[in-house]
Design an enzyme around this catalytic site. Structure first.
Site, mmCIF file in Angstrom:
data_model
loop_
_atom_site.group_PDB
_atom_site.id
_atom_site.type_symbol
_atom_site.label_atom_id
_atom_site.label_comp_id
_atom_site.label_asym_id
_atom_site.label_seq_id
_atom_site.Cartn_x
_atom_site.Cartn_y
_atom_site.Cartn_z
ATOM 1 N N HIS A 28 -109.945 12.017 -17.072
ATOM 2 C CA HIS A 28 -109.434 12.609 -15.836
ATOM 3 C C HIS A 28 -110.139 12.033 -14.601
ATOM 4 O O HIS A 28 -109.475 11.679 -13.612
ATOM 5 C CB HIS A 28 -109.646 14.127 -15.889
ATOM 6 C CG HIS A 28 -109.165 14.856 -14.673
ATOM 7 N ND1 HIS A 28 -107.836 14.993 -14.370
ATOM 8 C CD2 HIS A 28 -109.853 15.481 -13.672
ATOM 9 C CE1 HIS A 28 -107.713 15.674 -13.249
ATOM 10 N NE2 HIS A 28 -108.915 15.975 -12.803
ATOM 11 N N ASN B 206 -109.226 5.208 -18.122
ATOM 12 C CA ASN B 206 -109.624 4.426 -19.292
ATOM 13 C C ASN B 206 -110.430 3.230 -18.803
ATOM 14 O O ASN B 206 -109.874 2.249 -18.301
ATOM 15 C CB ASN B 206 -108.378 3.969 -20.060
ATOM 16 C CG ASN B 206 -108.731 3.139 -21.296
ATOM 17 O OD1 ASN B 206 -109.899 2.820 -21.543
ATOM 18 N ND2 ASN B 206 -107.730 2.775 -22.078
#
Length: 452
Positions: A373, A377
């Site tokens: 969040h 990534n």
């Protein structure tokens, strides 16, 4: 030593004490050689981009809409993925990717990698008051940017490291390269006892930011964000008192021999000759198979005997009764082996699959979900952001065991097991610290970011 040899030594004037002392020295040397060298994690740092690199969802969508090379279907597809991605408005990308049109160039990717790598290494060395010349082993990993000279040579040049440093540069190894680097460092530290190893994990977004219309390649633009980590490991026994963790196990599995697994994450060109990284629909299924392979090897190393016994009995009963349904098999409770889990933040689907397969709780997946969040990534460095979250929350206690697990192209599933050897208090370099009190936050399964 035979009786006749002992008699000869005594007759030559060598005392019994000298013989005993010599045998004792030989025995101690043998024991030292035979004893497994302990490898420690001294410290690590994660990169946090300045606010000027922040890419709110609205900004990213606006940039996508203003790209005249994309059709409406491609725009809507990316918007739908972003809305369900669990990513926040705080994730970051390089400045070059915020320009319209996008600026993809060798100079841009050099600036990106130098920024993330140099900042991470500088923070780690300064925090631990270390000279760059004290580093014996250097390992860098970046999957999609492999320049010449290498990234490891770039680090040596920047920090004026020793000429006899053992340096390695890993490329093309995907998001699992962070643990792969830990495994390589472990092997080298075992062979070169008393050495100090520096690992630098990052990914270059500018290189693989896709500007075409292939949906399988557009996924990477929606998920990958700017990040890096620098990790300091040692096999010097004197470093134990200053270390945070001891490395217990590393398990690596790959399925590159299988075409379906090999091509589920694949760098290629689309029908318009534009380069990108394709992520196929097979990736979750393949990741599930690889997870089972990895845990099958890891289980006997970490699970209590009772858990292993229950698994064996259940497996035998299923074979005897010819029951092959997945929901009838016994899944070992890995929470009996680990207090904490740092799952690679490959995306919402990856974290949810791990939650389901390992029967984890919301608290177990919290470090990875919050990392996805807040930072997105970040590829091979994501497991370190998750561990940093645990430290910022002051959850790492002496004796706690933590599992780091990551998936990567090839296809690979790698895992590392660490044991905390002292209570870990977060320091000022922890990139979560100034906003950790606001976490965990409620992450909606879907948000609306499209205009109108």
């Amino acid at each position: 030593m035979s009786i006749s040899e002992l008699t000869t030594l005594l007759s030559s004037g060598v005392s019994v004490f000298e013989i005993f002392a010599g045998l004792l020295v030989v025995h101690l040397i043998y024991q030292r050689i035979r004893t497994r060298v302990k490898v420690y994690l001294l410290d690590f740092t994660c990169y946090r981009a300045p606010d000027s690199n922040r890419v709110p969802m609205s900004t990213l969508i606006e940039t996508i809409y203003l790209d005249d090379k994309l059709d409406q279907e491609s725009i809507d597809f990316q918007a739908r993925i972003l809305e369900r991605s669990w990513l926040s408005n705080q994730t970051s990308i390089p400045r070059s990717l915020m320009e319209i049109p996008l600026k993809k160039s060798l100079s841009s990717v050099k600036i990106e990698t130098m920024t993330t790598i140099f900042t991470s290494v500088e923070d780690l060395l300064r925090k631990n008051k270390l000279s760059p010349r004290s580093i014996d082993i250097l390992i860098t990993n970046c999957s999609l940017h492999s320049p010449s000279p290498s990234l490891s040579a770039m680090v040596i040049n920047k920090f004026h490291m020793r000429s006899n440093i053992k340096s390695f540069n890993l490329s093309g190894m995907g998001c699992a390269a962070g643990i792969l680097s830990v495994n390589l460092a472990n092997d080298l530290l075992q062979a070169h006892r008393g050495s100090l190893a520096l690992i630098v994990s990052t990914e270059a977004l500018n290189t693989h930011w896709y500007i075409g219309k292939d949906r399988s390649m557009l996924l990477t633009n929606c998920l990958f964000r700017m990040g890096a980590a620098a990790v300091l490991m040692s096999s010097n026994d004197h470093d134990r008192d200053n270390a945070k963790y001891e490395l217990l196990h590393v398990v690596r599995k790959n399925k590159a021999k299988d075409d379906r697994a090999y091509r589920c994450i694949y760098q290629d060109i689309d029908s318009d000759e534009k380069q990108g990284v394709s992520i196929t629909k097979d990736v979750i299924s393949v990741a599930g198979d690889m997870l089972k392979m990895n845990l099958t090897s890891l289980g006997p190393l970490v699970l209590p005997y009772l858990e292993q016994f229950q698994y064996v009995i259940q497996h035998i009963l299923c074979k005897k009764l010819k029951i092959y349904e997945s929901n009838s098999s016994y899944t070992p409770n890995f929470k009996t082996a680990f207090e904490h889990f740092c799952i690679h933040t490959g995306g919402r689907a990856v974290i949810q699959a791990m939650e389901m397969n390992l029967k984890l709780t919301k608290v177990d997946i919290e470090p990875s979900k919050m990392t996805l969040h807040r930072f997105g990534n970040t590829s091979s460095s994501s497991i370190w952001y998750a561990l940093s979250y645990l430290e910022a929350k002051r959850r790492m206690k002496k004796g706690d065991r933590v599992l780091q697990i990551a998936f990567g192209s090839g296809f690979k599933c790698n895992s590392a097991v660490w044991r905390c050897i002292r209570k870990v208090e977060p320091n000022t370099e922890n990139k979560w610290l100034d906003f950790i009190d606001s976490y965990p936050v409620d992450v909606p399964d879907s948000t609306n970011i499209r205009p109108g």
